[in-house]
Design a protein around this motif. Structure first.
Motif, PDB file in Angstrom:
ATOM      1  N   LEU A  99       0.824  -1.207   0.000  1.00  0.00           N
ATOM      2  CA  LEU A  99       0.000   0.000   0.000  1.00  0.00           C
ATOM      3  C   LEU A  99       0.859   1.258   0.000  1.00  0.00           C
ATOM      4  O   LEU A  99       0.479   2.275  -0.609  1.00  0.00           O
ATOM      5  N   HIS A 100       2.009   1.202   0.648  1.00  0.00           N
ATOM      6  CA  HIS A 100       2.902   2.370   0.645  1.00  0.00           C
ATOM      7  C   HIS A 100       3.404   2.681  -0.767  1.00  0.00           C
ATOM      8  O   HIS A 100       3.597   3.853  -1.121  1.00  0.00           O
ATOM      9  N   PRO A 109      -1.376  11.106   1.360  1.00  0.00           N
ATOM     10  CA  PRO A 109      -0.857  11.147   2.732  1.00  0.00           C
ATOM     11  C   PRO A 109      -0.604   9.737   3.272  1.00  0.00           C
ATOM     12  O   PRO A 109      -1.364   8.802   2.975  1.00  0.00           O
ATOM     13  N   GLU A 110       0.450   9.592   4.072  1.00  0.00           N
ATOM     14  CA  GLU A 110       0.786   8.278   4.636  1.00  0.00           C
ATOM     15  C   GLU A 110      -0.318   7.753   5.544  1.00  0.00           C
ATOM     16  O   GLU A 110      -0.507   6.536   5.663  1.00  0.00           O
ATOM     17  N   ARG A 111      -1.046   8.657   6.198  1.00  0.00           N
ATOM     18  CA  ARG A 111      -2.107   8.198   7.105  1.00  0.00           C
ATOM     19  C   ARG A 111      -3.195   7.413   6.358  1.00  0.00           C
ATOM     20  O   ARG A 111      -3.920   6.617   6.974  1.00  0.00           O
ATOM     21  N   ASN A 112      -3.313   7.620   5.039  1.00  0.00           N
ATOM     22  CA  ASN A 112      -4.324   6.905   4.263  1.00  0.00           C
ATOM     23  C   ASN A 112      -4.072   5.397   4.270  1.00  0.00           C
ATOM     24  O   ASN A 112      -5.006   4.596   4.217  1.00  0.00           O
ATOM     25  N   VAL A 113      -2.801   5.019   4.338  1.00  0.00           N
ATOM     26  CA  VAL A 113      -2.457   3.599   4.354  1.00  0.00           C
ATOM     27  C   VAL A 113      -3.015   2.939   5.607  1.00  0.00           C
ATOM     28  O   VAL A 113      -3.655   1.873   5.545  1.00  0.00           O
ATOM     29  N   GLN A 114      -2.812   3.570   6.757  1.00  0.00           N
ATOM     30  CA  GLN A 114      -3.295   3.002   8.011  1.00  0.00           C
ATOM     31  C   GLN A 114      -4.825   2.961   8.048  1.00  0.00           C
ATOM     32  O   GLN A 114      -5.423   1.999   8.525  1.00  0.00           O
ATOM     33  N   GLU A 115      -5.444   4.007   7.528  1.00  0.00           N
ATOM     34  CA  GLU A 115      -6.907   4.055   7.518  1.00  0.00           C
ATOM     35  C   GLU A 115      -7.471   2.980   6.596  1.00  0.00           C
ATOM     36  O   GLU A 115      -8.464   2.320   6.933  1.00  0.00           O
ATOM     37  N   ALA A 116      -6.848   2.773   5.434  1.00  0.00           N
ATOM     38  CA  ALA A 116      -7.325   1.751   4.494  1.00  0.00           C
ATOM     39  C   ALA A 116      -7.172   0.353   5.090  1.00  0.00           C
ATOM     40  O   ALA A 116      -8.064  -0.494   4.951  1.00  0.00           O
ATOM     41  N   GLU A 123      -5.318  -4.790   9.769  1.00  0.00           N
ATOM     42  CA  GLU A 123      -4.337  -4.186  10.666  1.00  0.00           C
ATOM     43  C   GLU A 123      -3.428  -5.232  11.311  1.00  0.00           C
ATOM     44  O   GLU A 123      -2.219  -5.023  11.448  1.00  0.00           O
ATOM     45  N   ALA A 124      -4.016  -6.349  11.701  1.00  0.00           N
ATOM     46  CA  ALA A 124      -3.230  -7.378  12.393  1.00  0.00           C
ATOM     47  C   ALA A 124      -2.295  -8.126  11.446  1.00  0.00           C
ATOM     48  O   ALA A 124      -1.412  -8.859  11.894  1.00  0.00           O
ATOM     49  N   HIS A 125      -2.495  -7.950  10.133  1.00  0.00           N
ATOM     50  CA  HIS A 125      -1.674  -8.678   9.151  1.00  0.00           C
ATOM     51  C   HIS A 125      -0.856  -7.728   8.287  1.00  0.00           C
ATOM     52  O   HIS A 125      -0.381  -8.115   7.225  1.00  0.00           O
TER      53      HIS A 125
END
Length: 301
Positions: A99-100, A109-116, A123-125
């Motif tokens: 995703l990065h 924005p990098e935060r989009n990766v975490q939100e997606a 998240e756990a994987h």
């Protein structure tokens, strides 16, 4: 309600064969639009034309009220996310790393990766290599990539293909949550009416490249109106008798089909038939399933 996707006479011809023929597609804003049709009906070709992956032979495409052309296509498509056929990924990298790469290519924005990752429940994987992902996890990663820019329009081509029942349910729940949570419009193709029935507000059905039905889902359900099936010991006389009293009757083998009458009217008809010495042997309530309606619409003449 604004229109997000609009096409007029959209056509794609390969040689002498029209894969898509004069297709008029209208997707209102904020809905989940189910694009239905048998395999080979032209669904994927249509979606690829919307995304600029296939050049139309003829017709017009508007996205977000703007006519799409070579000059503005890339700018308009920045507001569109898509997952067409199988998702692409680097198997030796983790889900987060994949995703990065997309995030940097699209300058997001990098935060989009975490939100997606959070939206698709990976998240756990996030640190697990994608080559070790299950098929369902790979599909969710593909969906995360499509969601990375939080687009106004999300286009998904058969996103539940190959998934087990649990994976299908999980993908369905994710898709259904998107319009309300993120103000997205979703255009999703499928050949499975049962899946679209649990997700979509509006349905378009395509057969041999032509649109044969387009309306809200409840209008499709309305085509399956309930009927009563009657069997008597003299169907010919019963049909004549009921028709003479303005009851619409249709023959179907050994049965007579009438509208779904209320209980009092059914009781009155039974009494009148008995007065004519016509005995009612059996009565059943029948209703066409959505699958029956779909097959009727899509079967070739």
């Amino acid at each position: 309600m604004d229109t997000v996707v609009w096409t007029q006479d959209l056509t794609k011809r390969y040689g002498r064969m029209d894969r898509v023929r004069q297709l008029n597609l209208t997707v209102p804003e904020g809905v989940i639009y189910g694009f239905l049709g048998p395999n080979g009906a032209g669904k994927s070709t249509t979606l690829k034309m919307l995304l600029g992956l296939v050049r139309p032979t003829a017709g017009e495409i508007e996205l977000f009220g703007k006519n799409v052309n070579s000059a503005n296509r890339l700018q308009i498509l920045r507001q569109v996310g898509s997952l067409i056929e199988s998702p692409s990924y680097y198997g030796h990298l983790s889900g987060e790393e994949n995703l990065h790469i997309l995030q940097k290519m699209r300058q997001l924005p990098e935060r989009n990766v975490q939100e997606a990752l959070k939206i698709v429940r990976l998240e756990a994987h996030r640190d697990k290599k994608v080559s070790h992902y299950s098929l369902g996890m790979k599909q969710r990663l593909g969906l995360a990539g499509a969601l990375l820019a939080f687009p106004r329009l999300l286009i998904l081509d058969e996103p539940t293909n190959g998934l087990d029942p649990a994976g299908i349910q999980e993908m369905r729940e994710l898709i259904c949550s998107l319009p309300e949570r993120y103000d997205m419009t979703v255009l999703i193709s499928s050949h499975l009416l049962s899946e679209i029935d649990q997700m979509a507000n509006v349905v378009g059905i395509i057969r041999d490249g032509e649109m044969i039905f387009q309306d809200r889902l409840e209008r499709l359900h309305a085509r399956g109106q309930k009927q009563l099936a009657l069997r008597t010991d003299d169907n010919l006389r019963a049909e004549t008798f009921l028709s003479a009293r303005n009851v619409p009757v249709q023959r179907n083998g050994q049965w007579l089909l009438v509208p779904n009458l209320d209980d009092d009217t059914v009781a009155a008809c039974e009494r009148l038939l008995l007065q004519q010495r016509i005995h009612l042997l059996r009565i059943e309530e029948r209703q066409k399933s959505l699958e029956d309606i779909f097959l009727e619409l899509t079967e070739r003449a």
